[in-house]
Structure formats: structure tokens, C-alpha cells
Design a protein around this motif. Sequence first.
Motif, mmCIF file in Angstrom:
data_model
loop_
_atom_site.group_PDB
_atom_site.id
_atom_site.type_symbol
_atom_site.label_atom_id
_atom_site.label_comp_id
_atom_site.label_asym_id
_atom_site.label_seq_id
_atom_site.Cartn_x
_atom_site.Cartn_y
_atom_site.Cartn_z
ATOM 1 N N THR A 1 0.837 -1.203 0.000
ATOM 2 C CA THR A 1 0.000 0.000 0.000
ATOM 3 C C THR A 1 0.874 1.256 0.000
ATOM 4 O OG1 THR A 1 -1.745 -1.181 1.167
ATOM 5 C CG2 THR A 1 -1.844 1.208 1.233
ATOM 6 N N GLN B 1 -7.809 -0.043 -0.185
ATOM 7 C CA GLN B 1 -7.905 -1.377 0.414
ATOM 8 C C GLN B 1 -9.226 -1.522 1.163
ATOM 9 O OE1 GLN B 1 -4.376 -2.168 2.630
ATOM 10 N NE2 GLN B 1 -4.688 -4.363 2.535
ATOM 11 N N ASP C 1 -5.955 -1.759 -4.848
ATOM 12 C CA ASP C 1 -5.254 -2.218 -3.649
ATOM 13 C C ASP C 1 -6.080 -3.291 -2.961
ATOM 14 O OD1 ASP C 1 -3.798 -2.635 -1.400
ATOM 15 O OD2 ASP C 1 -3.667 -0.544 -0.796
HETATM 16 MG MG LIG Z 1 -2.093 -2.720 2.169
#
Ligand SMILES: [Mg+2]
Length: 349
Positions: A146, A187, A267
Motif C-alpha cells: 500500500t 484497500q 489495492d
Molecule cells: Mg495494504
Amino acid sequence: MTKASRLIAFTMPIMMLIMNLSMVAALWFGGLQVNAGTMTEGQIIAFINYLTQILFSLLMIAFILMMASRAKISTERIIEVLETEVDIKDEESSKDLKITKGEIVFENVSFRYERAKGEPVLKNISFKVESGQTVAILGGTGSGKTSLVSLIPRLYDVTDGRILIDNIDIREYKLDSLRKAIGMVLQKSILFSGTIRDNLKWGNEHLSDNKMIEACKTACAHDFIISFPEQYDTVLGQGGVNLSGGQKQRLSIARTLIKEPKILILDDSTSAVDMETEAKIQNALKQIKGCTIIIIAQRITSVMNADKIIVLEDGEIVAEGNHEELLKNSPIYQDIYHSQIREGDIIND
Ligand SMILES: [Mg+2]
Ligand SMILES: Nc1ncnc2c1ncn2[C@@H]1O[C@H](COP(=O)(O)OP(=O)(O)OP(=O)(O)O)[C@@H](O)[C@H]1O
């Protein structure tokens, strides 16, 4: 805030005590006077009535003072947030350039979060993504995936090295033009209370319904949306609580696709979607012309079809290549492969 609460906790009982004590006193001395014959019961009642009114007003004044001190503190907090300077700003030399190809190059990029001590999160990262390619980043939790992609839209600035898009350092683009060209599905999908349509068109209110539906089809979201009785007008609860995890993820993907980004970053965006649907989404994404895609994933099946796979471990690139190459040459990739795929499993391409 604690100061105000403490004040309330402290003054409230005292005010109540004074109020009730004065009531007792009025009754006590009034009673004596009535017995002595110098006062009537009616006069006492009238006196108590006036007394309560006056005390009640005093109580209200105290309450207003407390509310005012609370409001003052809250205002200070809000102003503090509004006046916080953004760390990442346009530089004077930054230009209003348009990203046309979407080619990304990382050159010896190192990165450390501000105020974080110890090892940098990313160390000496170099790789290239050609325009229109799909690149996957694979790595365990906390390996820096990330963090790596957050550098591309300049959510953070690199500590060392540089990132080029279309051969120009990203710090030379105006933030606005850089971020317009990049679509990032986070995410954790963030949805708002409102209809599905509001959520999808957020920031693009003038978009036609056709474009919206097209994006939903690519993200495999159209089918489940039209299965709801109210379809695109279905009202979502706070944070999309009335959707499943995979449905939320697909809506988030659709919302990003609506922007028609040159660079699309996913992500871990299909982690809650079943493998078959995930493959469908990936195939549909491949049909989008000239869009560079970066996919972050934990599952090896999510990345097998990418043009290039980058394996990240503790902030370093430990292997790079396509599935076949890595399976042949990289012991780390082989380990991941065998730990995730049991022998005899059939893998659909
Ligand atoms: Mg991550
Ligand atoms: N905002 C932040 N401030 C300080 N440190 C951070 C911050 N975000 C992440 N980190 C640290 O950076 C490291 C890498 O985190 P990152 O979120 O990039 O991992 P990841 O590969 O995306 O993991 P996951 O697969 O769990 O999402 C972690 O050790 C984490 O503690």
C-alpha cells in the motif's frame, strides 16, 4: 472538552443542592411564620413559586455558560483541522501537463513515513510499467504494498529516488492533473449513506447513466445492483452496511472506473470477491484500452495473468517477472505458489 465536562459535573449537583436547600428553608421558616400567624399558606406558596422561577433562570444561565465553553472548544478543534497545512503541495515549477500514456518508472525509490523510526518502509525500489500493461504486486501483510502505490498519486512523497510518469517526475505535475489521471481503489472501500447512484456519481454528478452502467458492468457490479428492487436507487446505509464485502468492493471499483483513469490502482480490491468473478473483472479491465493497471493482491491466482509480477518482501523487491518466469526461477515465488495452491487443484486461466 474534559474541562467543560468537569465544570458540568462539578456545578450541576451544587446548583441542585442550592435549589433544594432554599426550598426547604422557605418551607421551614414559612411554616414557623404561619404558626405564629404572621403569614398565610398562600403567601408561602407564592413565595416558593417565585423562588423556583428565579433559581431555574439561574440554572439556565449556568447551563448556557457551560454550553458556550463547550462550543468554544469545539470551534477551536474545527479551526485547527481547517487550518492544517497540507504537506504535499504544488511546487512553483509544477505544470499543468496531461498524462497521455500512463507509463510509470520507479527509480531507486526509498520511503519512510514521517516521524517513523527504524528501517524505511520501502528500500531501493526500481521497476518500470509500460503504458497499458497490467502489473501485479504480491507480498505478505506489512511488506509495503500500500505504501508503494500511495507514492504514485503523491499521497506521500518519496524520501529518496524519484518516480516518473510518461518520463516526467511526478513532482513536476500539478497535483490536480496528476490525481485526475490516477484512479485508486483503496484497500478499505469507503461508501456513503445515500443511493448507489449517488455513491457512483460522487464527484462526477453530470455523468450519463450509460457510462455509469458500463463501469458497473466492467466491475461485475451491474448484475447484483439490478437484482435489488430499487436497482440503482437502492439506499445504502452508513458505510454501505447493507452490502456484502465483495459487493462493496465491486462498487468501489466501478466508482473509480467512472473517472476513466489512465492509471488504475487496485489495492487488494477483489479480496472479498470469489475467484470466478475476480477473473471476470480482470478480463473486463484488460479490454479497457490504454489503461495501465497495478493490482495488489495476496492470492497468487489474482496475479497469475498479469504482464509482470513484482514480489515484495519487507519493502524490497525480491522477484520480478511474469508467472512462468517466476515459477521457473524464483524460489520465493515457488514457495508462495505451493503454499497457496495444493497439488491437483485445477487453475483456470
Ligand atoms: Mg495494504
Ligand atoms: N501511515 C503510516 N505511518 C507510519 N507507518 C505506516 C503507515 N502506514 C503503514 N505503515 C507501516 O509501513 C509498513 C508497510 O505497510 P503497508 O500498509 O504498505 O503494508 P501492505 O503491504 O499494504 O500490507 P497489507 O497487505 O496488510 O495491506 C508497515 O510496517 C506499517 O506498520
